[in-house]
Write a protein that holds these residues in place. Structure first.
Motif, PDB file in Angstrom:
ATOM      1  N   LYS A 153      17.141   8.822 -15.117  1.00  0.00           N
ATOM      2  CA  LYS A 153      16.241   8.701 -16.267  1.00  0.00           C
ATOM      3  C   LYS A 153      14.963   7.978 -15.857  1.00  0.00           C
ATOM      4  N   LYS A 154      13.848   8.505 -16.325  1.00  0.00           N
ATOM      5  CA  LYS A 154      12.553   7.912 -15.991  1.00  0.00           C
ATOM      6  C   LYS A 154      12.430   6.518 -16.604  1.00  0.00           C
ATOM      7  N   ASN A 155      11.922   5.610 -15.812  1.00  0.00           N
ATOM      8  CA  ASN A 155      11.533   4.273 -16.308  1.00  0.00           C
ATOM      9  C   ASN A 155      12.666   3.541 -17.036  1.00  0.00           C
ATOM     10  N   GLY A 197      -0.805   5.154  -5.877  1.00  0.00           N
ATOM     11  CA  GLY A 197      -0.674   6.014  -7.055  1.00  0.00           C
ATOM     12  C   GLY A 197       0.186   5.347  -8.118  1.00  0.00           C
ATOM     13  N   GLY A 198       0.298   6.013  -9.259  1.00  0.00           N
ATOM     14  CA  GLY A 198       1.011   5.448 -10.396  1.00  0.00           C
ATOM     15  C   GLY A 198       2.451   5.084 -10.084  1.00  0.00           C
ATOM     16  N   ALA A 199       3.112   5.871  -9.245  1.00  0.00           N
ATOM     17  CA  ALA A 199       4.521   5.599  -8.949  1.00  0.00           C
ATOM     18  C   ALA A 199       4.659   4.306  -8.143  1.00  0.00           C
ATOM     19  N   ILE A 216       0.839  -1.210   0.000  1.00  0.00           N
ATOM     20  CA  ILE A 216       0.000   0.000   0.000  1.00  0.00           C
ATOM     21  C   ILE A 216       0.869   1.254   0.000  1.00  0.00           C
ATOM     22  N   ASP A 217       0.508   2.199  -0.827  1.00  0.00           N
ATOM     23  CA  ASP A 217       1.116   3.535  -0.881  1.00  0.00           C
ATOM     24  C   ASP A 217       1.041   4.136   0.534  1.00  0.00           C
ATOM     25  N   SER A 218       2.177   4.613   1.061  1.00  0.00           N
ATOM     26  CA  SER A 218       2.213   5.083   2.451  1.00  0.00           C
ATOM     27  C   SER A 218       1.245   6.248   2.679  1.00  0.00           C
ATOM     28  N   SER A 229     -13.870   5.665  -4.133  1.00  0.00           N
ATOM     29  CA  SER A 229     -13.823   6.247  -2.784  1.00  0.00           C
ATOM     30  C   SER A 229     -12.415   6.731  -2.433  1.00  0.00           C
ATOM     31  N   MET A 230     -11.406   6.154  -3.068  1.00  0.00           N
ATOM     32  CA  MET A 230     -10.019   6.525  -2.775  1.00  0.00           C
ATOM     33  C   MET A 230      -9.712   7.969  -3.179  1.00  0.00           C
ATOM     34  N   LEU A 231     -10.421   8.440  -4.221  1.00  0.00           N
ATOM     35  CA  LEU A 231     -10.041   9.730  -4.802  1.00  0.00           C
ATOM     36  C   LEU A 231     -10.353  10.913  -3.886  1.00  0.00           C
ATOM     37  N   ALA A 232     -11.224  10.697  -2.898  1.00  0.00           N
ATOM     38  CA  ALA A 232     -11.663  11.801  -2.042  1.00  0.00           C
ATOM     39  C   ALA A 232     -10.509  12.440  -1.269  1.00  0.00           C
ATOM     40  N   THR A 233      -9.478  11.677  -0.973  1.00  0.00           N
ATOM     41  CA  THR A 233      -8.393  12.213  -0.131  1.00  0.00           C
ATOM     42  C   THR A 233      -7.241  12.823  -0.948  1.00  0.00           C
ATOM     43  N   LEU A 234      -7.349  12.780  -2.267  1.00  0.00           N
ATOM     44  CA  LEU A 234      -6.263  13.333  -3.098  1.00  0.00           C
ATOM     45  C   LEU A 234      -6.114  14.837  -2.883  1.00  0.00           C
ATOM     46  N   PRO A 292      -5.493   1.330  -8.404  1.00  0.00           N
ATOM     47  CA  PRO A 292      -4.990   2.700  -8.509  1.00  0.00           C
ATOM     48  C   PRO A 292      -5.800   3.657  -7.652  1.00  0.00           C
ATOM     49  N   THR A 293      -5.119   4.607  -7.022  1.00  0.00           N
ATOM     50  CA  THR A 293      -5.806   5.487  -6.073  1.00  0.00           C
ATOM     51  C   THR A 293      -5.713   6.965  -6.435  1.00  0.00           C
ATOM     52  N   THR A 294      -5.105   7.282  -7.573  1.00  0.00           N
ATOM     53  CA  THR A 294      -5.082   8.675  -8.033  1.00  0.00           C
ATOM     54  C   THR A 294      -5.876   8.759  -9.334  1.00  0.00           C
ATOM     55  N   VAL A 295      -6.242   9.979  -9.702  1.00  0.00           N
ATOM     56  CA  VAL A 295      -6.941  10.153 -10.986  1.00  0.00           C
ATOM     57  C   VAL A 295      -6.050   9.647 -12.112  1.00  0.00           C
ATOM     58  N   GLY A 305       4.559   8.359  -4.003  1.00  0.00           N
ATOM     59  CA  GLY A 305       5.151   9.323  -4.921  1.00  0.00           C
ATOM     60  C   GLY A 305       6.389   8.784  -5.613  1.00  0.00           C
ATOM     61  N   GLU A 306       7.082   9.673  -6.324  1.00  0.00           N
ATOM     62  CA  GLU A 306       8.194   9.266  -7.192  1.00  0.00           C
ATOM     63  C   GLU A 306       9.335   8.626  -6.401  1.00  0.00           C
ATOM     64  N   ALA A 307       9.383   8.856  -5.087  1.00  0.00           N
ATOM     65  CA  ALA A 307      10.404   8.218  -4.245  1.00  0.00           C
ATOM     66  C   ALA A 307      10.367   6.705  -4.419  1.00  0.00           C
ATOM     67  N   LEU A 365       2.468   1.896  -8.010  1.00  0.00           N
ATOM     68  CA  LEU A 365       2.059   0.783  -8.884  1.00  0.00           C
ATOM     69  C   LEU A 365       3.201   0.391  -9.818  1.00  0.00           C
ATOM     70  N   ASP A 366       3.937   1.386 -10.320  1.00  0.00           N
ATOM     71  CA  ASP A 366       5.056   1.097 -11.227  1.00  0.00           C
ATOM     72  C   ASP A 366       6.164   0.327 -10.508  1.00  0.00           C
ATOM     73  N   ALA A 367       6.509   0.773  -9.282  1.00  0.00           N
ATOM     74  CA  ALA A 367       7.616   0.130  -8.551  1.00  0.00           C
ATOM     75  C   ALA A 367       7.217  -1.274  -8.094  1.00  0.00           C
TER      76      ALA A 367
HETATM   77  N1  LIG Z   1       3.161   2.352 -16.249  1.00  0.00           N
HETATM   78  C1  LIG Z   1       2.568   3.228 -17.038  1.00  0.00           C
HETATM   79  O1  LIG Z   1       2.081   2.881 -18.129  1.00  0.00           O
HETATM   80  C2  LIG Z   1       2.481   4.662 -16.604  1.00  0.00           C
HETATM   81  C3  LIG Z   1       1.665   5.558 -17.349  1.00  0.00           C
HETATM   82  C4  LIG Z   1       1.557   6.869 -16.901  1.00  0.00           C
HETATM   83  C5  LIG Z   1       2.242   7.296 -15.771  1.00  0.00           C
HETATM   84  N2  LIG Z   1       3.036   6.412 -15.096  1.00  0.00           N
HETATM   85  C6  LIG Z   1       3.780   6.837 -13.910  1.00  0.00           C
HETATM   86  O2  LIG Z   1       2.866   7.148 -12.864  1.00  0.00           O
HETATM   87  C7  LIG Z   1       3.501   8.065 -11.961  1.00  0.00           C
HETATM   88  C8  LIG Z   1       2.550   9.184 -11.629  1.00  0.00           C
HETATM   89  O3  LIG Z   1       1.421   8.641 -10.987  1.00  0.00           O
HETATM   90  P1  LIG Z   1       0.423   9.538 -10.127  1.00  0.00           P
HETATM   91  O4  LIG Z   1       0.046  10.743 -10.887  1.00  0.00           O
HETATM   92  O5  LIG Z   1      -0.609   8.616  -9.639  1.00  0.00           O
HETATM   93  O6  LIG Z   1       1.337  10.128  -8.966  1.00  0.00           O
HETATM   94  P2  LIG Z   1       2.006   9.462  -7.671  1.00  0.00           P
HETATM   95  O7  LIG Z   1       1.939   8.000  -7.673  1.00  0.00           O
HETATM   96  O8  LIG Z   1       3.343  10.106  -7.577  1.00  0.00           O
HETATM   97  O9  LIG Z   1       1.051   9.987  -6.505  1.00  0.00           O
HETATM   98  C9  LIG Z   1       1.012  11.360  -6.190  1.00  0.00           C
HETATM   99  C10 LIG Z   1       0.898  11.544  -4.679  1.00  0.00           C
HETATM  100  O10 LIG Z   1      -0.411  11.156  -4.259  1.00  0.00           O
HETATM  101  C11 LIG Z   1      -0.317  10.246  -3.156  1.00  0.00           C
HETATM  102  N3  LIG Z   1      -1.553   9.474  -3.208  1.00  0.00           N
HETATM  103  C12 LIG Z   1      -1.832   8.365  -3.931  1.00  0.00           C
HETATM  104  N4  LIG Z   1      -3.119   8.029  -3.779  1.00  0.00           N
HETATM  105  C13 LIG Z   1      -3.664   8.931  -2.928  1.00  0.00           C
HETATM  106  C14 LIG Z   1      -4.979   9.128  -2.397  1.00  0.00           C
HETATM  107  N5  LIG Z   1      -5.992   8.331  -2.729  1.00  0.00           N
HETATM  108  N6  LIG Z   1      -5.168  10.156  -1.540  1.00  0.00           N
HETATM  109  C15 LIG Z   1      -4.147  10.992  -1.224  1.00  0.00           C
HETATM  110  N7  LIG Z   1      -2.898  10.875  -1.704  1.00  0.00           N
HETATM  111  C16 LIG Z   1      -2.672   9.849  -2.562  1.00  0.00           C
HETATM  112  C17 LIG Z   1       0.967   9.534  -3.384  1.00  0.00           C
HETATM  113  O11 LIG Z   1       1.483   8.986  -2.193  1.00  0.00           O
HETATM  114  C18 LIG Z   1       1.861  10.668  -3.895  1.00  0.00           C
HETATM  115  O12 LIG Z   1       2.356  11.405  -2.820  1.00  0.00           O
HETATM  116  C19 LIG Z   1       4.758   8.543 -12.649  1.00  0.00           C
HETATM  117  O13 LIG Z   1       5.885   7.901 -12.099  1.00  0.00           O
HETATM  118  C20 LIG Z   1       4.565   8.118 -14.087  1.00  0.00           C
HETATM  119  O14 LIG Z   1       5.793   7.919 -14.757  1.00  0.00           O
HETATM  120  C21 LIG Z   1       3.152   5.115 -15.490  1.00  0.00           C
END
Ligand SMILES: NC(=O)c1ccc[n+]([C@@H]2O[C@H](COP(=O)([O-])OP(=O)(O)OC[C@H]3O[C@@H](n4cnc5c(N)ncnc54)[C@H](O)[C@@H]3O)[C@@H](O)[C@H]2O)c1
Ligand SMILES: [Zn+2]
Length: 387
Positions: free
Chosen positions: A172-174, A126-128, A57-59, A190-195, A150-153, A93-95, A130-132
């Motif tokens: 370098k990214k990715n 979030g996407g980061a 889980i994303d911290s 429901s996850m999106l409410a806290t973004l 996924p929990t971000t838009v 996040g990207e960390a 999920l990627d890691a």
């Molecule tokens: N694999 C792919 O095909 C693909 C495609 C597009 C983007 N990406 C990657 O996705 C990453 C970006 O993803 P992102 O925009 O989701 O950003 P992110 O994962 O960096 O999340 C942004 C911030 O929101 C927090 N967060 C996540 N869910 C939350 C929630 N429900 N409520 C509150 N905070 C929340 C995270 O901890 C982080 O601090 C980039 O690394 C990008 O390269 C990958």
């Protein structure tokens, strides 16, 4: 004429293909009583009786949804479901993609918890993250079953729907990553409410991107509801998130190149500069913001090279602006940023191929980029809406 030294050479060619199913589910609240999504994901034969689950889980998600771990544990206590062996937190996040210890830690958990290829890694974040986590799942045992929540838009409408994972290396990214189709992608509204507002808005840059490339009427819809989306009106945002995710899904399933073997990578419209901008700014510009700036730049450049008229270019940039997204950055015209073109080419391999616009809903691949005109686009972009 045959080469004499080839006389003992034999070549056996065998073509084969592998079928994949790409499953995308939207739900209001995945862990609510009565929601049968989890059961449906573990009901098939791919999860054997003695397989386990590792939840990652994303911290930040864990901090803002403090009972999430408990709810998961409660849900997996059902005898119908495999054993939840551990819930681990991954830095949000990207960390997550910049710190190599994250993948190392996940691999060691996969080892010690005996997560085998029929076990499941359930990743919520979030996407980061999920990627890691996807990368660790992709390389452990050459691929462990992965369910993405996924929990971000941005991750619901784009990142999680992709069949890629990755972490950053050498600035370098990715740079490291694999193509791996997840078992399922479950978007929980429901996850999106806290973004944060910033991360909420950021995600819609990818919706503008794909609308510009593929779907003019989708663009019209985003344009007319941009202010409501920016202000987090879920009735305006929901159809955009779902349609955008579906467009990404269809591109992968029906576009004929899910693992990006061909030259073009059309969904990366605006991304050559976006990826570079993220690294150059030490990730203080988020991926979603960088994509907005990159889409604005390549749209304006499309106009400067004569592919679209000025009004069309302004419409796209104005829509991004109305969504509350940035559309330019001081680093944009710098040599350091323009070097991102070569970095992008190298990442894809082969000839440089970037996507421009020939109209809204019509992307076109080009192989030649005029650096001077890109620099001019970058310089004139900040005044485009006022001029
Ligand atoms: N694999 C792919 O095909 C693909 C495609 C597009 C983007 N990406 C990657 O996705 C990453 C970006 O993803 P992102 O925009 O989701 O950003 P992110 O994962 O960096 O999340 C942004 C911030 O929101 C927090 N967060 C996540 N869910 C939350 C929630 N429900 N409520 C509150 N905070 C929340 C995270 O901890 C982080 O601090 C980039 O690394 C990008 O390269 C990958
Ligand atoms: Zn992107």
């Amino acid at each position: 004429m045959s080469n004499p030294s080839d006389q003992n050479r034999f070549v056996f060619d065998a073509e084969f293909s592998v079928d994949f199913a790409h499953r995308l589910i939207f739900t209001d609240d995945l862990l609510a009583d009565g929601d049968s999504t989890i059961e449906s994901l573990f009901g098939d034969s791919s999860a054997s009786a003695d397989s386990g689950v590792l939840a990652a889980i994303d911290s930040e998600v864990a901090r803002l949804h403090p009972n999430l771990g408990e709810r998961l544990t409660g849900r997996f206590s059902s005898p119908e479901l495999p054993e939840l062996r551990e819930v681990t937190l991954v830095p949000g996040g990207e960390a997550a993609k910049n710190d190599p210890d994250v993948v190392e830690h996940l691999l060691s958990l996969i080892d010690t918890l005996r997560i085998d290829r029929k076990s499941t890694i359930l990743c919520i974040g979030g996407g980061a993250v999920l990627d890691a986590v996807g990368y660790a799942a992709g390389i452990a045992h050459r691929g462990v079953r992965l369910i993405r929540v996924p929990t971000t838009v941005l991750s619901q409408l784009d990142a999680a729907v992709g069949v890629k994972n990755g972490v950053n290396k050498f600035g370098k990214k990715n740079f490291c990553g694999t193509f791996a189709v997840p078992d399922a992608v479950v978007c929980d509204e429901s996850m999106l409410a806290t973004l944060s507002d910033r991360d909420w808005r950021g995600g819609f840059s990818e919706a503008v991107k794909i609308a510009c490339l593929k779907d003019e009427s989708f663009f019209d819809g985003i344009e007319s509801s941009a202010a409501r989306i920016r202000d987090r009106d879920m009735d305006a945002a929901r159809p955009v998130i779902r349609h955008c995710a579906d467009l990404h899904l269809r591109h992968i399933a029906e576009g004929g190149d899910p693992f990006e073997c061909r030259e073009a990578r059309p969904l990366d419209f605006g991304h050559w500069s976006a990826h570079r901008l993220e690294s150059l700014t030490d990730f203080t510009v988020t991926h979603g913001e960088a994509v907005s700036i990159g889409v604005a730049l390549d749209t304006h450049y499309s106009h400067l090279v004569g592919r679209i008229d000025r009004d069309t270019s302004i419409r796209v940039v104005r829509t991004l602006d109305a969504l509350g997204l940035p559309t330019s950055h001081p680093a944009l015209g710098s040599d350091a940023l323009l070097d991102g073109l070569e970095e992008f080419r190298e990442h894809l391999g082969g000839r440089l191929t970037i996507t421009l616009l020939e109209g809204i809903g019509r992307g076109i691949d080009v192989h030649v980029v005029d650096r001077d005109l890109v620099a001019e686009a970058a310089t004139t972009l900040p005044n485009l809406l006022s001029g």
